[in-house]
Design an enzyme around this catalytic site. Structure first.
Site, PDB file in Angstrom:
ATOM      1  N   TRP A 424       0.816  -1.226   0.000  1.00 42.56           N
ATOM      2  CA  TRP A 424       0.000   0.000   0.000  1.00 42.56           C
ATOM      3  C   TRP A 424       0.850   1.278   0.000  1.00 42.56           C
ATOM      4  O   TRP A 424       0.432   2.305   0.519  1.00 42.56           O
ATOM      5  CB  TRP A 424      -0.967   0.018   1.190  1.00 42.56           C
ATOM      6  N   HIS A 425       2.019   1.217  -0.604  1.00 43.77           N
ATOM      7  CA  HIS A 425       2.882   2.409  -0.653  1.00 43.77           C
ATOM      8  C   HIS A 425       2.916   3.017  -2.058  1.00 43.77           C
ATOM      9  O   HIS A 425       3.920   3.557  -2.485  1.00 43.77           O
ATOM     10  CB  HIS A 425       4.306   2.057  -0.187  1.00 43.77           C
ATOM     11  N   TYR A 426       1.785   2.907  -2.760  1.00 40.20           N
ATOM     12  CA  TYR A 426       1.764   3.448  -4.119  1.00 40.20           C
ATOM     13  C   TYR A 426       1.828   4.968  -4.093  1.00 40.20           C
ATOM     14  O   TYR A 426       1.428   5.615  -3.138  1.00 40.20           O
ATOM     15  CB  TYR A 426       0.547   2.964  -4.910  1.00 40.20           C
TER      16      TYR A 426
END
Length: 490
Positions: A424-426
């Site tokens: 979830w580090h986009y």
């Protein structure tokens, strides 16, 4: 903390977690709640490196005032769980040194960082930072969903004038911008939400907008482009006793461009084997036996049914996670429709750049060494019978494992590709210099800024939430100083 996986697994309309699947076939979650990703994440808090601060051109003095402002309010020093200690000791044993102890700083070696969970396992979120504001001047509409921004296009440049939003009953309203000098709209909806809102409002590639009958306010081919995600691959390590739950507390910051982290303690009872703990849990894993394009909700349901026949000990243990620090593979985002509720189409092109794949293989090899390290084998106490059973059941239980032919580079590369998930580090979609200026104003548009991770070309630190929250405070102070300077006629 106990509800971390349950929150992610809840994909009902009222859930804080809004699921979407990238075109790469990887399940993903957006936070549909006040506080954004800080409300549903694993809680790890670690600052951006000094070199990152320098690279993006931030004022280091103000940065170093803004991080502690966040930390005093919502960040804690974690009590290290046994699994986290074992991973820490394993990291040091395999040479990820020096040991930097507990620190918020981003420095090479092994360390433990902060957490937004307090000692009772209760989450603190970015929403709590609102208490530092002046309640007389702050209005928060928690059930309002932004539809688009409206513009006055009569001048040389479009000027933002209002935000159209929908309430919980589906009625539409408009919030108008004050005519006071310096008034502006700030979009802060994350790497997926911010480019999506700009596109829906008519700022983006002309041809794409016209295809969906969206009136073009400004033709900018860069909106939604340059999307990146840090690929994550995990290895599940079984133990023959229950393991205390822990989310990320320890990290190995390597010079190879990979970060090693860990989590533990899913499914500790017979009952929990019957329920779904979400996309990143031992039960669901990465559906690694299924090709990415075929990873559907039906596939998950079938795996959940099969899971009931799997021995209970299979679910005892934890994960070691390996994340690529600065992926060179990039993708893009585009609208599927002109409705805000339809998640856009997002492609990250994981491992399309060969250097990303090489770094993943390097990272998996580090994880293999940790699993075999003295500190870890003492902790895991995984006997041969349990391990064999786990290997044989792995397809059915869909748990990621080290490939059997661990010396075969080909199989490790395939393992990386087959088992990639997101952490979830986009980021990206509204890059500085392409969509926004260095002060985050939307280029060629008046009274509109974007301030969030969509402006990043790389994800800061090992985990970005510390920097994203710092950036909010940092830019708030900068904007206030600008306004005060104007008022004083400076």
């Amino acid at each position: 903390m106990q509800n971390f996986h349950i929150s992610l697994a809840d994909t009902s309309p009222t859930s804080a977690s809004q699921i979407f699947v990238s075109t790469d076939g990887v399940f993903n979650v957006r936070a549909k709640v006040l506080g954004g990703g800080t409300s549903i994440n694993a809680g790890f808090y670690s600052r951006a490196s000094e070199s990152y601060i320098k690279k993006v051109g931030w004022d280091s003095k103000l940065v170093n005032e803004s991080f502690p402002w966040i930390e005093k309010q919502i960040v804690h020093r974690p009590i290290l769980a046994p699994w986290q200690k074992a991973v820490r000791d394993g990291l040091l044993e395999v040479g990820i040194s020096p040991f930097n102890g507990f620190t918020y700083d981003h420095i090479y070696g092994t360390k433990s960082g902060g957490t937004i969970f307090d000692r009772f396992g209760r989450r603190k979120t970015a929403a709590e930072l609102l208490t530092s504001g002046n309640p007389e001047k702050l209005h928060v509409l928690v059930h309002a969903t932004v539809q688009k921004i409206e513009f006055d296009t009569s001048g040389k440049k479009p000027r933002a004038v209002a935000v159209v939003f929908e309430d919980e009953k589906g009625n539409q309203h408009k919030a108008f911008l004050s005519k006071t000098k310096g008034s502006e709209i700030i979009v802060s909806s994350g790497a997926i939400g911010s480019p999506q809102i700009l596109l829906l409002s008519g700022i983006g590639p002309k041809a794409e907008l016209e295809k969906l009958n969206i009136s073009v306010v400004l033709d900018n081919k860069f909106v939604g482009k340059g999307m990146s995600d840090n690929p994550l691959n995990t290895i599940f390590v079984p133990t023959n006793r229950p393991v205390q739950q822990s989310l990320i507390q320890t990290v190995g910051i390597t010079k190879m461009g990979v970060y090693i982290e860990a989590s533990s303690g899913y499914g500790e009872s017979e009952e929990s084997i019957q329920c779904d703990h979400g996309i990143a849990s031992a039960e669901i894993g990465q559906l690694s036996a299924i090709p990415p394009k075929q990873r559907t909700h039906e596939a998950i349901e079938a795996h959940k049914r099969n899971k009931k026949n799997v021995p209970r000990e299979v679910f005892r243990g934890g994960f070691i996670l390996e994340k690529i620090a600065t992926p060179l593979s990039t993708g893009h985002l585009s609208l599927k429709s002109n409705k805000i509720d339809d998640s856009p189409s997002v492609t990250f092109n994981y491992f399309s750049h060969p250097r990303d794949l090489k770094r993943c293989v390097d990272g998996i090899r580090i994880v293999e060494k940790i699993v075999k390290s003295k500190h870890f084998t003492n902790f895991a106490q995984c006997d041969k019978e349990t391990l064999d059973k786990l290997l044989n059941m792995s397809v059915q239980a869909n748990i990621n494992l080290i490939p059997k032919h661990t010396n075969d580079t080909e199989s490790l590369e395939q393992f990386c590709k087959d088992t990639v998930i997101t952490i979830w580090h986009y980021h990206g979609g509204c890059h500085v210099g392409k969509v926004v200026s260095p002060d985050y104003r939307v280029i060629n548009v008046k009274r509109l800024r974007v301030i969030d991770g969509s402006t990043f070309t790389e994800s800061p630190g090992t985990n970005p939430q510390a920097t994203v929250m710092m950036m909010g405070r940092y830019m708030g102070v900068k904007i206030l100083r600008e306004r005060l300077g104007r008022a004083a006629g400076l």
